[in-house]
Design a protein around this motif. Structure first.
Motif, mmCIF file in Angstrom:
data_model
loop_
_atom_site.group_PDB
_atom_site.id
_atom_site.type_symbol
_atom_site.label_atom_id
_atom_site.label_comp_id
_atom_site.label_asym_id
_atom_site.label_seq_id
_atom_site.Cartn_x
_atom_site.Cartn_y
_atom_site.Cartn_z
ATOM 1 N N THR A 234 2.592 1.537 -3.498
ATOM 2 C CA THR A 234 1.690 1.968 -4.570
ATOM 3 C C THR A 234 1.262 3.421 -4.376
ATOM 4 O O THR A 234 1.126 4.168 -5.348
ATOM 5 C CB THR A 234 0.442 1.070 -4.644
ATOM 6 N N SER B 141 2.673 -4.132 -8.110
ATOM 7 C CA SER B 141 2.354 -4.041 -6.683
ATOM 8 C C SER B 141 0.846 -4.090 -6.459
ATOM 9 O O SER B 141 0.375 -4.697 -5.487
ATOM 10 C CB SER B 141 2.933 -2.751 -6.100
ATOM 11 N N THR B 142 0.089 -3.441 -7.340
ATOM 12 C CA THR B 142 -1.372 -3.473 -7.206
ATOM 13 C C THR B 142 -1.892 -4.899 -7.368
ATOM 14 O O THR B 142 -2.763 -5.349 -6.609
ATOM 15 C CB THR B 142 -2.025 -2.560 -8.254
ATOM 16 N N VAL C 102 0.843 -1.204 0.000
ATOM 17 C CA VAL C 102 0.000 0.000 0.000
ATOM 18 C C VAL C 102 0.874 1.249 0.000
ATOM 19 O O VAL C 102 0.638 2.195 -0.768
ATOM 20 C CB VAL C 102 -0.946 0.001 1.217
ATOM 21 N N THR D 254 2.058 6.188 -7.130
ATOM 22 C CA THR D 254 0.944 6.944 -7.704
ATOM 23 C C THR D 254 1.179 8.439 -7.558
ATOM 24 O O THR D 254 0.943 9.216 -8.494
ATOM 25 C CB THR D 254 -0.384 6.557 -7.014
ATOM 26 N N LEU E 9 3.781 0.111 -10.121
ATOM 27 C CA LEU E 9 2.382 0.308 -9.742
ATOM 28 C C LEU E 9 1.523 -0.880 -10.177
ATOM 29 O O LEU E 9 0.699 -1.385 -9.397
ATOM 30 C CB LEU E 9 1.857 1.603 -10.359
#
Length: 208
Positions: free
Chosen positions: A23, A59-60, A20, A27, A56
């Motif tokens: 990301t 990891s998402t 979290v 972002t 991103l």
């Protein structure tokens, strides 16, 4: 993997927290920094928009894999698509390398190659599972990963890479800018978070 994390919920949520944070930072960089690349260290650790986008996406996907109940066959397909997608940038960097020499393109080659290996490793980590998602489903049997040596090798590789990231981030000269978004010391954190998560998830797949 789901059996391991079902028995080690603390480990799961530590990884969730890392991903979290990674990301969120990636972002923020993508939204705020436009057209700026930070390359205070070379190779796979170069911080740029291409690497940010790859971090991103990966990891998402791993974050969702840890927190949702979805068939592992779907995650296999997702990570294979990521791996195929990495071939494009890698090919472009290799072509540019032949035309203009390695000096300008080595960072892109190293980063794209790393992301290709990472996506393939995560696809591999899903091959030893039956059932769904992050939680063990009753009545489904776990299946060992094929060729476990590959899993142990990848686990060691990503664990070592995470250690290298920490060493680089703590020993490199202080950034010239005061803007933390431009600092490579903080910019490599998503890479570190991805390394730790991949090594841990591969180990869980091997042990679970």
């Amino acid at each position: 993997m789901e059996d391991y994390f079902a028995a080690h919920e603390t480990a799961r949520w530590i990884l969730v927290g890392l991903l979290v944070a990674g990301t969120a930072w990636t972002t923020l960089r993508l939204l705020v920094i436009r057209g700026v690349d930070v390359a205070e260290t070379p190779g796979a650790y170069a911080v740029n928009r291409e690497s940010d986008a790859a971090h991103l996406a990966m990891s998402t996907a791993m974050l969702l894999m840890l927190t949702t109940s979805v068939a592992h066959s779907l995650w296999t397909a997702v990570f294979l698509v990521f791996a195929v997608a990495c071939i494009g940038p890698l090919t472009v960097h290799l072509i540019r390398c032949r035309r203009t020499g390695p000096t300008r393109n080595i960072d892109g080659i190293a980063a794209s190659g790393y992301h290709l290996v990472a996506a393939a490793a995560m696809a591999y980590s899903t091959l030893g599972h039956r059932g769904h998602g992050a939680h063990h489903m009753e009545g489904t049997a776990a299946q060992s990963l094929p060729i476990p040596f590959i899993g142990y090798l990848m686990t060691a590789l990503f664990a070592l890479d995470a250690l290298v990231v920490v060493v680089l981030a703590t020993t490199m000269p202080a950034p010239a800018t005061r803007n933390p978004l431009h600092s490579h010391r903080i910019g490599v954190f998503p890479h570190f978070a991805m390394d730790v998560a991949m090594a841990s998830m591969l180990a869980a797949a091997l042990l679970g």
